[in-house]
Design a protein around this motif. Structure first.
Motif, mmCIF file in Angstrom:
data_model
loop_
_atom_site.group_PDB
_atom_site.id
_atom_site.type_symbol
_atom_site.label_atom_id
_atom_site.label_comp_id
_atom_site.label_asym_id
_atom_site.label_seq_id
_atom_site.Cartn_x
_atom_site.Cartn_y
_atom_site.Cartn_z
ATOM 1 N N ALA A 201 4.525 16.851 -6.147
ATOM 2 C CA ALA A 201 4.889 18.311 -5.855
ATOM 3 C C ALA A 201 3.573 19.066 -5.333
ATOM 4 C CB ALA A 201 5.495 18.937 -6.769
ATOM 5 N N ILE A 202 3.538 19.733 -4.389
ATOM 6 C CA ILE A 202 2.478 20.764 -4.065
ATOM 7 C C ILE A 202 3.189 22.051 -4.287
ATOM 8 C CG2 ILE A 202 0.885 21.576 -2.181
ATOM 9 C CD1 ILE A 202 1.304 18.790 -0.778
ATOM 10 N N THR A 203 2.674 22.584 -5.245
ATOM 11 C CA THR A 203 3.219 23.929 -5.773
ATOM 12 C C THR A 203 2.875 24.939 -4.680
ATOM 13 O OG1 THR A 203 1.452 24.417 -7.209
ATOM 14 C CG2 THR A 203 3.367 23.279 -8.071
ATOM 15 N N ASP A 204 2.087 24.898 -4.183
ATOM 16 C CA ASP A 204 1.817 26.052 -3.219
ATOM 17 C C ASP A 204 2.336 25.642 -1.735
ATOM 18 O OD1 ASP A 204 0.299 28.052 -1.723
ATOM 19 O OD2 ASP A 204 -1.432 26.979 -1.153
ATOM 20 N N GLY A 205 3.311 26.501 -1.560
ATOM 21 C CA GLY A 205 4.123 26.271 -0.382
ATOM 22 C C GLY A 205 5.443 25.129 -0.462
ATOM 23 N N GLY A 206 5.594 24.709 -1.618
ATOM 24 C CA GLY A 206 6.717 24.083 -1.795
ATOM 25 C C GLY A 206 6.831 23.024 -0.925
ATOM 26 N N ARG A 207 5.629 21.933 -0.538
ATOM 27 C CA ARG A 207 5.595 20.847 0.151
ATOM 28 C C ARG A 207 5.305 19.617 -0.697
ATOM 29 N NH1 ARG A 207 0.525 21.943 3.446
ATOM 30 N NH2 ARG A 207 -0.235 23.097 1.800
ATOM 31 N N THR A 208 5.317 18.424 -0.233
ATOM 32 C CA THR A 208 5.131 17.351 -1.149
ATOM 33 C C THR A 208 3.835 16.448 -0.654
ATOM 34 O OG1 THR A 208 7.474 17.315 -1.415
ATOM 35 C CG2 THR A 208 6.415 15.151 -1.712
ATOM 36 N N PHE A 209 3.185 15.878 -1.490
ATOM 37 C CA PHE A 209 2.278 14.944 -1.078
ATOM 38 C C PHE A 209 2.821 13.725 -1.207
ATOM 39 C CE2 PHE A 209 -1.252 11.878 -2.701
ATOM 40 C CZ PHE A 209 -2.084 12.117 -1.439
ATOM 41 N N ALA A 210 3.007 12.809 -0.426
ATOM 42 C CA ALA A 210 3.557 11.262 -0.404
ATOM 43 C C ALA A 210 2.541 10.369 -0.028
ATOM 44 C CB ALA A 210 4.592 11.260 0.829
ATOM 45 N N GLU A 211 2.446 9.346 -0.855
ATOM 46 C CA GLU A 211 1.495 8.179 -0.562
ATOM 47 C C GLU A 211 2.212 6.761 -0.740
ATOM 48 O OE1 GLU A 211 -1.426 8.049 -3.762
ATOM 49 O OE2 GLU A 211 0.003 8.458 -5.345
ATOM 50 N N TRP A 212 1.883 6.008 0.162
ATOM 51 C CA TRP A 212 2.745 4.457 0.306
ATOM 52 C C TRP A 212 1.341 3.694 0.494
ATOM 53 C CZ3 TRP A 212 6.877 4.041 4.573
ATOM 54 C CH2 TRP A 212 7.482 3.063 4.416
ATOM 55 N N GLY A 213 1.430 2.703 -0.609
ATOM 56 C CA GLY A 213 0.211 1.488 -0.720
ATOM 57 C C GLY A 213 1.174 0.399 -0.815
ATOM 58 N N ALA A 214 0.275 -0.679 -0.927
ATOM 59 C CA ALA A 214 0.437 -1.998 -1.241
ATOM 60 C C ALA A 214 -0.596 -2.906 -1.565
ATOM 61 C CB ALA A 214 1.367 -2.703 -0.213
ATOM 62 N N THR A 215 -0.609 -3.774 -2.334
ATOM 63 C CA THR A 215 -1.517 -4.839 -2.458
ATOM 64 C C THR A 215 -0.865 -6.280 -2.055
ATOM 65 O OG1 THR A 215 -0.898 -5.005 -4.904
ATOM 66 C CG2 THR A 215 -2.667 -3.550 -4.247
ATOM 67 N N PHE A 216 -1.783 -7.282 -1.759
ATOM 68 C CA PHE A 216 -1.340 -8.543 -1.251
ATOM 69 C C PHE A 216 -2.551 -9.350 -0.907
ATOM 70 C CE2 PHE A 216 -1.277 -5.489 2.333
ATOM 71 C CZ PHE A 216 -2.113 -6.201 3.372
ATOM 72 N N ASP A 217 -2.090 -10.696 -0.942
ATOM 73 C CA ASP A 217 -3.262 -11.436 -0.455
ATOM 74 C C ASP A 217 -2.950 -12.215 1.093
ATOM 75 O OD1 ASP A 217 -4.360 -11.521 -3.085
ATOM 76 O OD2 ASP A 217 -2.657 -13.007 -3.602
ATOM 77 N N GLU A 218 -3.988 -12.305 1.752
ATOM 78 C CA GLU A 218 -4.006 -12.791 3.003
ATOM 79 C C GLU A 218 -4.660 -14.125 3.092
ATOM 80 O OE1 GLU A 218 -4.827 -8.912 6.061
ATOM 81 O OE2 GLU A 218 -6.296 -9.323 4.406
ATOM 82 N N ALA A 219 -4.287 -14.879 4.067
ATOM 83 C CA ALA A 219 -5.025 -16.042 4.382
ATOM 84 C C ALA A 219 -6.583 -15.730 4.708
ATOM 85 C CB ALA A 219 -4.641 -16.925 5.324
ATOM 86 N N PRO A 220 -7.428 -16.696 4.144
ATOM 87 C CA PRO A 220 -8.969 -16.269 4.578
ATOM 88 C C PRO A 220 -9.141 -15.928 6.083
ATOM 89 C CG PRO A 220 -8.575 -18.186 3.295
ATOM 90 C CD PRO A 220 -7.372 -17.954 3.495
ATOM 91 N N GLU A 221 -8.565 -16.710 7.009
ATOM 92 C CA GLU A 221 -8.642 -16.347 8.363
ATOM 93 C C GLU A 221 -7.907 -15.274 8.782
ATOM 94 O OE1 GLU A 221 -5.060 -19.138 7.712
ATOM 95 O OE2 GLU A 221 -7.013 -19.088 7.002
#
Length: 145
Positions: free
Chosen positions: A98-118
């Motif tokens: 919650a962002i209390t100033d102005g009744g807004r919302t901070f949203a975060e979306w993240g992920a961790t994962f492994d990729e092939a070396p290439e």
């Protein structure tokens, strides 16, 4: 391990945003990349362990499992059962503050994962920009009306 991330300030109170986000089957309502979705086995869309089976606009099929959902923390996490792209050990989260100033919302979306070396770094950009950031922009547009 690769990390993808996007964040945004949403012009709506946290309760309003959370009501939309906590519906694990609700992606087609607000994310423009998602064509349709269903929760498998007749489970509730907020039951930890449920699997959402959805199709992207391009026809690709993805399955994700809800790992955690917290109404107190306004957060959820999930992983791939059937990935959208060739990565392993994928685990994602969405968290609202919650962002209390102005009744807004901070949203975060993240992920961790492994990729092939290439593929090192390839899917970080795709997920961060075309999935997470685009989705948060779509969410803001959905809430705006």
């Amino acid at each position: 391990m690769a990390k993808a991330y996007a964040s945004a300030v949403i012009d709506a109170p946290i309760e309003t945003v959370w009501k939309i986000i906590r519906d694990f089957n609700g992606l087609p309502k607000w994310h423009s990349a998602i064509a349709r979705s269903e929760i498998e086995d007749g489970l509730s869309s907020h039951a930890v362990g449920c699997i959402r089976s959805f199709y992207l606009q391009d026809g690709a099929h993805v399955r994700e499992q809800l790992l955690a959902l917290s109404d107190n923390e306004h957060s959820l996490s999930y992983n791939f059962v059937k990935p959208a792209f060739p990565v392993t050990n994928y685990e994602a989260f969405i968290r609202l503050i919650a962002i209390t100033d102005g009744g807004r919302t901070f949203a975060e979306w993240g992920a961790t994962f492994d990729e092939a070396p290439e593929d090192a770094g390839k899917y970080v950009e795709i997920v961060s920009t075309h999935v997470f950031a685009a989705g948060l922009k779509d969410l803001q547009a959905h809430l705006a009306g």
